[in-house]
Design a protein around this motif. Structure first.
Motif, PDB file in Angstrom:
ATOM      1  N   ALA A  79     -44.750  84.119  27.183  1.00 37.25           N
ATOM      2  CA  ALA A  79     -43.546  83.403  28.085  1.00 37.25           C
ATOM      3  C   ALA A  79     -43.058  84.262  29.051  1.00 37.25           C
ATOM      4  CB  ALA A  79     -42.326  83.614  26.695  1.00 37.25           C
ATOM      5  N   ALA A  80     -42.194  83.840  29.714  1.00 37.19           N
ATOM      6  CA  ALA A  80     -41.823  84.189  31.054  1.00 37.19           C
ATOM      7  C   ALA A  80     -41.056  85.411  30.804  1.00 37.19           C
ATOM      8  CB  ALA A  80     -40.818  83.275  31.650  1.00 37.19           C
ATOM      9  N   PRO A  81     -40.986  86.455  31.606  1.00 36.82           N
ATOM     10  CA  PRO A  81     -40.351  87.678  31.306  1.00 36.82           C
ATOM     11  C   PRO A  81     -38.965  87.676  31.141  1.00 36.82           C
ATOM     12  CG  PRO A  81     -41.800  87.836  33.301  1.00 36.82           C
ATOM     13  CD  PRO A  81     -42.005  86.522  32.926  1.00 36.82           C
ATOM     14  N   ALA A  82     -38.190  86.500  31.757  1.00 33.75           N
ATOM     15  CA  ALA A  82     -36.513  86.543  31.458  1.00 33.75           C
ATOM     16  C   ALA A  82     -36.448  86.199  30.027  1.00 33.75           C
ATOM     17  CB  ALA A  82     -36.141  85.456  32.495  1.00 33.75           C
ATOM     18  N   PHE A  83     -37.183  85.205  29.328  1.00 31.49           N
ATOM     19  CA  PHE A  83     -37.034  84.914  27.953  1.00 31.49           C
ATOM     20  C   PHE A  83     -37.252  86.402  27.237  1.00 31.49           C
ATOM     21  CE2 PHE A  83     -39.018  83.353  24.173  1.00 31.49           C
ATOM     22  CZ  PHE A  83     -38.211  82.643  23.868  1.00 31.49           C
ATOM     23  N   ARG A  84     -38.477  86.910  27.575  1.00 31.61           N
ATOM     24  CA  ARG A  84     -38.743  87.753  26.390  1.00 31.61           C
ATOM     25  C   ARG A  84     -38.138  89.075  26.802  1.00 31.61           C
ATOM     26  NH1 ARG A  84     -43.956  89.929  27.705  1.00 31.61           N
ATOM     27  NH2 ARG A  84     -43.910  89.193  29.842  1.00 31.61           N
ATOM     28  N   ALA A  85     -37.281  89.344  27.763  1.00 35.31           N
ATOM     29  CA  ALA A  85     -36.285  90.355  28.148  1.00 35.31           C
ATOM     30  C   ALA A  85     -35.057  90.264  27.186  1.00 35.31           C
ATOM     31  CB  ALA A  85     -36.228  90.522  29.666  1.00 35.31           C
ATOM     32  N   ASP A  86     -34.788  88.954  27.297  1.00 33.51           N
ATOM     33  CA  ASP A  86     -33.536  88.595  26.510  1.00 33.51           C
ATOM     34  C   ASP A  86     -33.711  88.746  25.135  1.00 33.51           C
ATOM     35  OD1 ASP A  86     -30.627  87.049  26.267  1.00 33.51           O
ATOM     36  OD2 ASP A  86     -32.118  85.846  25.494  1.00 33.51           O
ATOM     37  N   ARG A  87     -34.954  88.222  24.605  1.00 31.82           N
ATOM     38  CA  ARG A  87     -35.289  88.338  23.214  1.00 31.82           C
ATOM     39  C   ARG A  87     -35.329  89.617  22.672  1.00 31.82           C
ATOM     40  NH1 ARG A  87     -39.452  87.784  19.647  1.00 31.82           N
ATOM     41  NH2 ARG A  87     -38.715  86.426  18.100  1.00 31.82           N
ATOM     42  N   TYR A 120     -58.920  81.627  23.615  1.00 29.50           N
ATOM     43  CA  TYR A 120     -58.346  81.254  22.587  1.00 29.50           C
ATOM     44  C   TYR A 120     -58.417  79.895  22.265  1.00 29.50           C
ATOM     45  CZ  TYR A 120     -56.237  85.902  24.043  1.00 29.50           C
ATOM     46  OH  TYR A 120     -56.049  87.177  24.188  1.00 29.50           O
ATOM     47  N   HIS A 121     -57.922  79.363  21.098  1.00 30.04           N
ATOM     48  CA  HIS A 121     -58.137  77.654  21.069  1.00 30.04           C
ATOM     49  C   HIS A 121     -57.097  77.215  21.237  1.00 30.04           C
ATOM     50  CE1 HIS A 121     -61.214  79.468  17.761  1.00 30.04           C
ATOM     51  NE2 HIS A 121     -61.903  78.836  18.745  1.00 30.04           N
ATOM     52  N   LEU A 122     -55.961  77.824  21.417  1.00 24.04           N
ATOM     53  CA  LEU A 122     -54.696  77.339  21.582  1.00 24.04           C
ATOM     54  C   LEU A 122     -53.660  78.404  22.526  1.00 24.04           C
ATOM     55  CD1 LEU A 122     -52.573  74.827  20.980  1.00 24.04           C
ATOM     56  CD2 LEU A 122     -51.947  75.881  18.961  1.00 24.04           C
ATOM     57  N   SER A 123     -52.907  78.330  23.364  1.00 26.26           N
ATOM     58  CA  SER A 123     -51.972  79.251  23.692  1.00 26.26           C
ATOM     59  C   SER A 123     -50.673  78.481  24.187  1.00 26.26           C
ATOM     60  CB  SER A 123     -52.732  80.023  24.909  1.00 26.26           C
ATOM     61  OG  SER A 123     -52.281  79.533  26.399  1.00 26.26           O
ATOM     62  N   LEU A 124     -49.723  79.180  23.909  1.00 20.64           N
ATOM     63  CA  LEU A 124     -48.468  78.456  23.690  1.00 20.64           C
ATOM     64  C   LEU A 124     -47.445  79.342  24.785  1.00 20.64           C
ATOM     65  CD1 LEU A 124     -48.528  77.749  20.049  1.00 20.64           C
ATOM     66  CD2 LEU A 124     -48.639  76.092  21.553  1.00 20.64           C
ATOM     67  N   ASP A 125     -46.548  78.702  25.521  1.00 19.45           N
ATOM     68  CA  ASP A 125     -45.312  79.299  26.288  1.00 19.45           C
ATOM     69  C   ASP A 125     -44.156  79.006  25.107  1.00 19.45           C
ATOM     70  OD1 ASP A 125     -43.192  79.932  27.473  1.00 19.45           O
ATOM     71  OD2 ASP A 125     -44.096  79.507  29.509  1.00 19.45           O
ATOM     72  N   SER A 126     -43.940  80.062  24.488  1.00 18.88           N
ATOM     73  CA  SER A 126     -42.813  79.849  23.380  1.00 18.88           C
ATOM     74  C   SER A 126     -41.417  79.846  23.990  1.00 18.88           C
ATOM     75  CB  SER A 126     -42.833  81.248  22.724  1.00 18.88           C
ATOM     76  OG  SER A 126     -42.618  82.395  23.066  1.00 18.88           O
ATOM     77  N   GLY A 127     -41.407  80.413  25.297  1.00 19.44           N
ATOM     78  CA  GLY A 127     -40.022  79.966  25.721  1.00 19.44           C
ATOM     79  C   GLY A 127     -39.647  78.671  26.312  1.00 19.44           C
ATOM     80  N   VAL A 128     -40.852  77.900  26.777  1.00 19.86           N
ATOM     81  CA  VAL A 128     -40.569  76.528  27.044  1.00 19.86           C
ATOM     82  C   VAL A 128     -40.496  75.787  26.108  1.00 19.86           C
ATOM     83  CG1 VAL A 128     -41.900  74.821  28.318  1.00 19.86           C
ATOM     84  CG2 VAL A 128     -41.246  76.865  29.476  1.00 19.86           C
ATOM     85  N   ILE A 129     -41.571  75.898  25.026  1.00 18.80           N
ATOM     86  CA  ILE A 129     -41.802  75.169  23.948  1.00 18.80           C
ATOM     87  C   ILE A 129     -40.835  75.270  22.891  1.00 18.80           C
ATOM     88  CG2 ILE A 129     -43.328  74.350  22.161  1.00 18.80           C
ATOM     89  CD1 ILE A 129     -45.781  74.988  24.175  1.00 18.80           C
ATOM     90  N   GLY A 130     -40.701  76.493  22.824  1.00 20.95           N
ATOM     91  CA  GLY A 130     -39.471  76.922  21.580  1.00 20.95           C
ATOM     92  C   GLY A 130     -40.289  77.470  20.370  1.00 20.95           C
ATOM     93  N   VAL A 131     -39.659  78.640  19.710  1.00 21.09           N
ATOM     94  CA  VAL A 131     -40.452  79.233  18.878  1.00 21.09           C
ATOM     95  C   VAL A 131     -40.630  78.326  17.777  1.00 21.09           C
ATOM     96  CG1 VAL A 131     -39.989  81.264  17.196  1.00 21.09           C
ATOM     97  CG2 VAL A 131     -39.841  81.787  19.510  1.00 21.09           C
TER      98      VAL A 131
END
Lengths: 201, 201
Positions: free
Chosen positions: B127-135, B176-187
């Motif tokens: 995920a983007a740094p801003a999303f992760r920093a907040d989390r 990887y078979h699948l990679s996901l941006d959890s910030g954009v897609i949502g956890v």
């Protein structure tokens, strides 16, 4: 999202183009591939075949291309080579297309060009070489080169072109919101996952 | 698939661990994280805290760790440092665990260790740094270091450790078979996508 803009970057033979087309059909939004090439060709005076190849692969050295560029658009070519000029025109066509509304764009570094567009969702499709080699022979037939060489050649050129114009590494997870192995997941399942995800947003 | 083995690699703060836990619960299969650390600690004589840190981050230089390793297992340590030894033991614990049956394993380079296992499905969460920093501030609270520095520090160490032991680039889509941006897609949406995909196979 007010608009649905999907960019699909893909390894050669992974089915990314078919996936993009099917996703666009399912979502009933335009799919830009040949249309984009046609518009860039019109805007630049380059032949569509040249745009198709040079616009996505490593900076080319075609004398004809330089000639076309310099003779047609000498006014805007100061300090640029044909590849740089093509990049700028291609970028502008992509920015104009997404202004119009929702769409799916395959390739053309659209993930980078639209990286700050809040409506854009970026996807990368890849697969193991064996899956892709089998697929390109089925789709495009045999050629003088072995399928593994054709994959290596095309992917290397895409990678070099991407790095040259964007400064980023091609195929890095962090550049995309979703990346999928179409060989393991299956081309049809990739389509339904993307469609379901976009509809749920 | 005869077994469902899911490995989850993740950027620090992306929610990869929570996603792994929820996926395991939904699929009713074991989730290995602390249990894996406990088993490695038992097998090596290292403290669980040491295994937790050194087993996933850049090769450490802890004198205590070397001491523990050499005093406890001098018989198998010829030519190895503590990090190498820990890698081998961790690898063996992972191979033994997947022998037992379906499971979700978070981190520990399990994607590389199980790269040739036909039952394994490999996922990368970022995920983007801003999303992760907040989390991370919400989950782990503030610390002396700025959240952005904590992210950079942990991710760099994971990256170096991964490169050191696997020779591969961390976060490359093709691993990887699948990679996901959890910030954009949502956890939560990441969880449901993975569960649905695994069930449909």
């Amino acid at each position: 999202m007010s608009k649905t803009i999907i960019t699909i970057s893909r390894e050669f033979g992974s089915g990314g183009r078919s996936i993009g087309k099917s996703v666009a059909e399912a979502l009933e939004i335009p799919y830009y591939d040949k249309e984009l090439i046609k518009q860039v060709a019109e805007k630049t005076g380059f032949a569509p075949e040249y745009v198709e190849n040079a616009g996505e692969y490593a900076p080319g050295k075609s004398i004809l291309a330089y000639f076309a560029a310099f003779s047609g658009r000498a006014d805007v070519m100061g300090g640029m080579n044909a590849s740089d000029f093509l990049w700028c025109m291609q970028r502008q066509v992509i920015l104009d297309l997404v202004e119009k509304g929702s769409c799916v764009i395959v390739g053309r570094c659209a993930d980078y060009i639209l990286k700050d567009n809040p409506d854009a969702f970026h996807i990368f499709v890849h697969a193991a070489p064996a899956f892709r080699a089998d697929r390109i022979v089925r789709l495009y037939g045999e050629s003088e080169k072995k399928p593994e060489e054709r994959l290596r050649d095309k992917d290397t050129r895409r990678k070099v072109n991407y790095k040259h114009f964007t400064g980023r590494e091609w195929g890095r997870c962090q550049n995309y919101h979703l990346s999928l192995d179409s060989g393991v997941i299956g081309v049809e399942k990739c389509v339904s996952m993307i469609v379901e995800l976009v509809r749920s947003r």
